[in-house]
Design an enzyme around this catalytic site. Structure first.
Site, PDB file in Angstrom:
ATOM      1  N   GLU A  56       3.529  17.277  -8.908  1.00 32.82           N
ATOM      2  CA  GLU A  56       3.090  15.939  -8.474  1.00 32.82           C
ATOM      3  C   GLU A  56       1.597  15.808  -8.191  1.00 32.82           C
ATOM      4  O   GLU A  56       1.170  15.288  -7.166  1.00 32.82           O
ATOM      5  CB  GLU A  56       3.901  15.545  -7.217  1.00 32.82           C
TER       6      GLU A  56
ATOM      7  N   GLU B  24      15.185  17.540 -11.304  1.00 32.03           N
ATOM      8  CA  GLU B  24      15.623  17.118  -9.960  1.00 32.03           C
ATOM      9  C   GLU B  24      16.507  15.866 -10.024  1.00 32.03           C
ATOM     10  O   GLU B  24      16.319  14.915  -9.304  1.00 32.03           O
ATOM     11  CB  GLU B  24      14.392  16.854  -9.071  1.00 32.03           C
TER      12      GLU B  24
HETATM   13  O1  G3I Z   1      12.570  23.642   8.096  1.00 38.15           O
HETATM   14  C1  G3I Z   1      12.200  22.597   9.021  1.00 38.15           C
HETATM   15  C2  G3I Z   1      12.951  22.783  10.343  1.00 38.15           C
HETATM   16  O2  G3I Z   1      12.531  23.995  10.956  1.00 38.15           O
HETATM   17  C3  G3I Z   1      12.674  21.588  11.265  1.00 38.15           C
HETATM   18  O3  G3I Z   1      13.435  21.719  12.442  1.00 38.15           O
HETATM   19  C4  G3I Z   1      13.069  20.312  10.509  1.00 38.15           C
HETATM   20  C5  G3I Z   1      12.848  19.062  11.344  1.00 38.15           C
HETATM   21  O4  G3I Z   1      11.528  18.637  11.192  1.00 38.15           O
HETATM   22  O5  G3I Z   1      12.279  20.185   9.308  1.00 38.15           O
HETATM   23  C6  G3I Z   1      12.581  21.252   8.403  1.00 38.15           C
HETATM   24  O6  G3I Z   1      11.789  21.100   7.257  1.00 38.15           O
HETATM   25  C7  G3I Z   1      12.239  20.033   6.412  1.00 38.15           C
HETATM   26  C8  G3I Z   1      12.528  20.635   5.016  1.00 38.15           C
HETATM   27  O7  G3I Z   1      12.888  19.607   4.086  1.00 38.15           O
HETATM   28  C9  G3I Z   1      13.672  21.664   5.088  1.00 38.15           C
HETATM   29  O8  G3I Z   1      14.850  21.030   5.474  1.00 38.15           O
HETATM   30  C10 G3I Z   1      11.100  19.025   6.270  1.00 38.15           C
HETATM   31  O9  G3I Z   1      10.921  18.378   7.516  1.00 38.15           O
HETATM   32  C11 G3I Z   1      11.477  17.978   5.218  1.00 38.15           C
HETATM   33  O10 G3I Z   1      10.359  17.136   4.963  1.00 38.15           O
HETATM   34  C12 G3I Z   1      11.794  18.695   3.900  1.00 38.15           C
HETATM   35  O11 G3I Z   1      12.186  17.706   2.974  1.00 38.15           O
HETATM   36  C13 G3I Z   1      12.197  18.190   1.612  1.00 38.15           C
HETATM   37  C14 G3I Z   1      11.110  17.430   0.818  1.00 38.15           C
HETATM   38  O12 G3I Z   1      11.137  17.862  -0.539  1.00 38.15           O
HETATM   39  C15 G3I Z   1       9.734  17.691   1.368  1.00 38.15           C
HETATM   40  O13 G3I Z   1       9.387  18.994   1.142  1.00 38.15           O
HETATM   41  C16 G3I Z   1      13.556  17.864   0.989  1.00 38.15           C
HETATM   42  O14 G3I Z   1      14.565  18.644   1.632  1.00 38.15           O
HETATM   43  C17 G3I Z   1      13.539  18.186  -0.490  1.00 38.15           C
HETATM   44  O15 G3I Z   1      14.741  17.756  -1.121  1.00 38.15           O
HETATM   45  C18 G3I Z   1      12.377  17.470  -1.178  1.00 38.15           C
HETATM   46  O16 G3I Z   1      12.348  17.852  -2.493  1.00 38.15           O
HETATM   47  C19 G3I Z   1      11.242  17.317  -3.262  1.00 38.15           C
HETATM   48  C20 G3I Z   1      10.859  18.340  -4.296  1.00 38.15           C
HETATM   49  O17 G3I Z   1      10.524  19.553  -3.653  1.00 38.15           O
HETATM   50  C21 G3I Z   1       9.721  17.823  -5.155  1.00 38.15           C
HETATM   51  N1  G3I Z   1      10.085  16.552  -5.783  1.00 38.15           N
HETATM   52  C22 G3I Z   1      10.513  15.520  -4.843  1.00 38.15           C
HETATM   53  C23 G3I Z   1      11.685  16.030  -4.016  1.00 38.15           C
HETATM   54  C24 G3I Z   1      12.168  14.942  -3.078  1.00 38.15           C
HETATM   55  O18 G3I Z   1      11.148  14.626  -2.163  1.00 38.15           O
END
Ligand code: G3I
Length: 348
Positions: A151, A259
């Site tokens: 991205e 995805e």
């Molecule tokens: O691991 C922490 C945890 O320790 C904490 O307690 C919790 C509450 O804040 O957050 C956890 O991290 C979260 C992580 O997912 C793991 O669950 C992040 O806040 C959250 O933002 C993150 O969201 C992920 C997102 O990417 C951002 O990285 C989604 O699960 C994931 O499905 C999404 O995937 C992305 C692809 O990588 C790239 N393309 C878009 C796609 C959707 O956004």
């Protein structure tokens, strides 16, 4: 406890009867591999049975991202990624590595020195190279391709085709070139992908293709395009999807849907600020959902000479980053196959 058996019983009966011996990977073995994005939460016996029956490619949803693996310099968090990688090793399933460079969930410490001051490009690249080399070498036995950069292209028109992230502010577009070179040095065999969302949009598709051509001219070993496939029940039109696949096929040799999910609202793309409410799943919405998945897999099969893998983003609606109310996947929030699953499995 009892509910778990009630849920598992229909699946067990179907499997024993052989009525469900074949999974998606078998039904599509002549077209492309079927993949799924997983987290540690999916590593339970019941879900592992679904994964091994249905899929032959696995992506870590979050565990292999820079911020997850190396949240601070020299502090590595391998546990979840290793758990999923070892599951794949045990079952002979190959993995997509996701991802080495992304403005989200990045190892932001790389941008600052010990005093908290912004670093120069030289020190940033030294850190990035070490991260990429360490990660890629750890998983090179099980990872067959990497989303090297995720991205980096802006969603809309502007004074630059690039997303104005911290990466771009420090390096302009050079970080893309460097990331691909570092990844290639770490694993000469892995296929190296650029990965993005809203990739079917003709204007963004053009910006991505131009970037890939320019980077390849400058020596970036870009092997493939990851079309993320975050769609909805109305979007994309199949002719637009076909046109985008044909355009990417002119600039890279490998294309994957990386995805895939189909949400029951009007939004699409990978932007994190999603409307998790979704539309009420009326019979009409359910029918549109099923039809969109049928249309998608019919179209993807027509391009199976170019599409090598189709990966669902998450295993069931319960896991989805979109929230279960968006009803995005082929398995519902109780991990049961939807009617759409059977339509895709048995597509004529
Ligand atoms: O691991 C922490 C945890 O320790 C904490 O307690 C919790 C509450 O804040 O957050 C956890 O991290 C979260 C992580 O997912 C793991 O669950 C992040 O806040 C959250 O933002 C993150 O969201 C992920 C997102 O990417 C951002 O990285 C989604 O699960 C994931 O499905 C999404 O995937 C992305 C692809 O990588 C790239 N393309 C878009 C796609 C959707 O956004």
């Amino acid at each position: 406890m009892m509910r778990k058996y009630l849920v598992a019983l229909p699946m067990a009966l179907l499997m024993v009867s052989g009525a469900w011996a074949q999974g998606l990977k078998d039904a599509y073995k002549d077209y492309f591999r079927m993949g799924v994005a997983l987290s540690g939460r999916n590593m339970t016996p019941e879900q592992e049975d679904i994964i091994t029956r249905e899929f032959n490619s696995v992506t870590c949803e979050n565990a292999m991202k820079p911020g997850s693996l190396q949240p601070a310099e020299g502090r590595w968090n391998w546990r979840e990624a290793d758990r999923i990688a070892n599951f794949c090793r045990e079952h002979g399933i190959k993995m997509r590595g996701h991802c080495l460079v992304w403005h989200n969930q990045f190892a932001d410490w790389m941008f600052y020195d010990a005093q908290g001051k912004p670093v120069d490009k030289k020190l940033f690249y030294k850190r990035l190279k070490k991260h990429i080399r360490t990660v890629v070498k750890r998983y090179k036995d099980v990872v067959y391709c990497w989303d090297v950069v995720n991205e980096a292209i802006a969603d809309g028109p502007g004074d630059t085709p690039f997303r104005k992230s911290k990466l771009y502010e420090l390096c302009a577009d050079e970080f893309i070139l460097k990331a691909f070179k570092f990844a290639r040095q770490a694993d000469p065999k892995a296929l190296l992908f650029y990965n993005d969302y809203n990739e079917v949009n003709p204007h963004k598709c053009e910006r991505i293709c131009q970037m890939i051509l320019d980077m390849k001219k400058r020596g970036a070993p870009i092997d493939g395009m990851g079309m993320q496939g975050h769609y909805n029940i109305h979007y994309p039109a199949m002719n637009e999807l076909s046109e985008a696949i044909e355009k990417y096929a002119r600039v890279v040799d490998h294309i994957q849907i990386t995805e895939l999910d189909v949400r029951a609202n009007m939004q699409h793309g990978g932007d994190l600020n999603v409307d998790k409410k979704g539309e009420a799943i009326t019979p009409e919405v359910k029918s549109k959902f099923e039809q969109q998945y049928v249309n998608l897999f019919r179209t993807l099969r027509q391009h199976s000479d170019k599409i090598e893998v189709v990966t669902f983003w998450n295993l069931t609606d319960r896991d989805s980053w979109l929230g279960a109310d968006n009803y995005p996947l082929l398995f519902d929030k109780n991990r049961q196959p939807k009617e759409a699953y059977h339509k895709v499995l048995n597509l004529e």
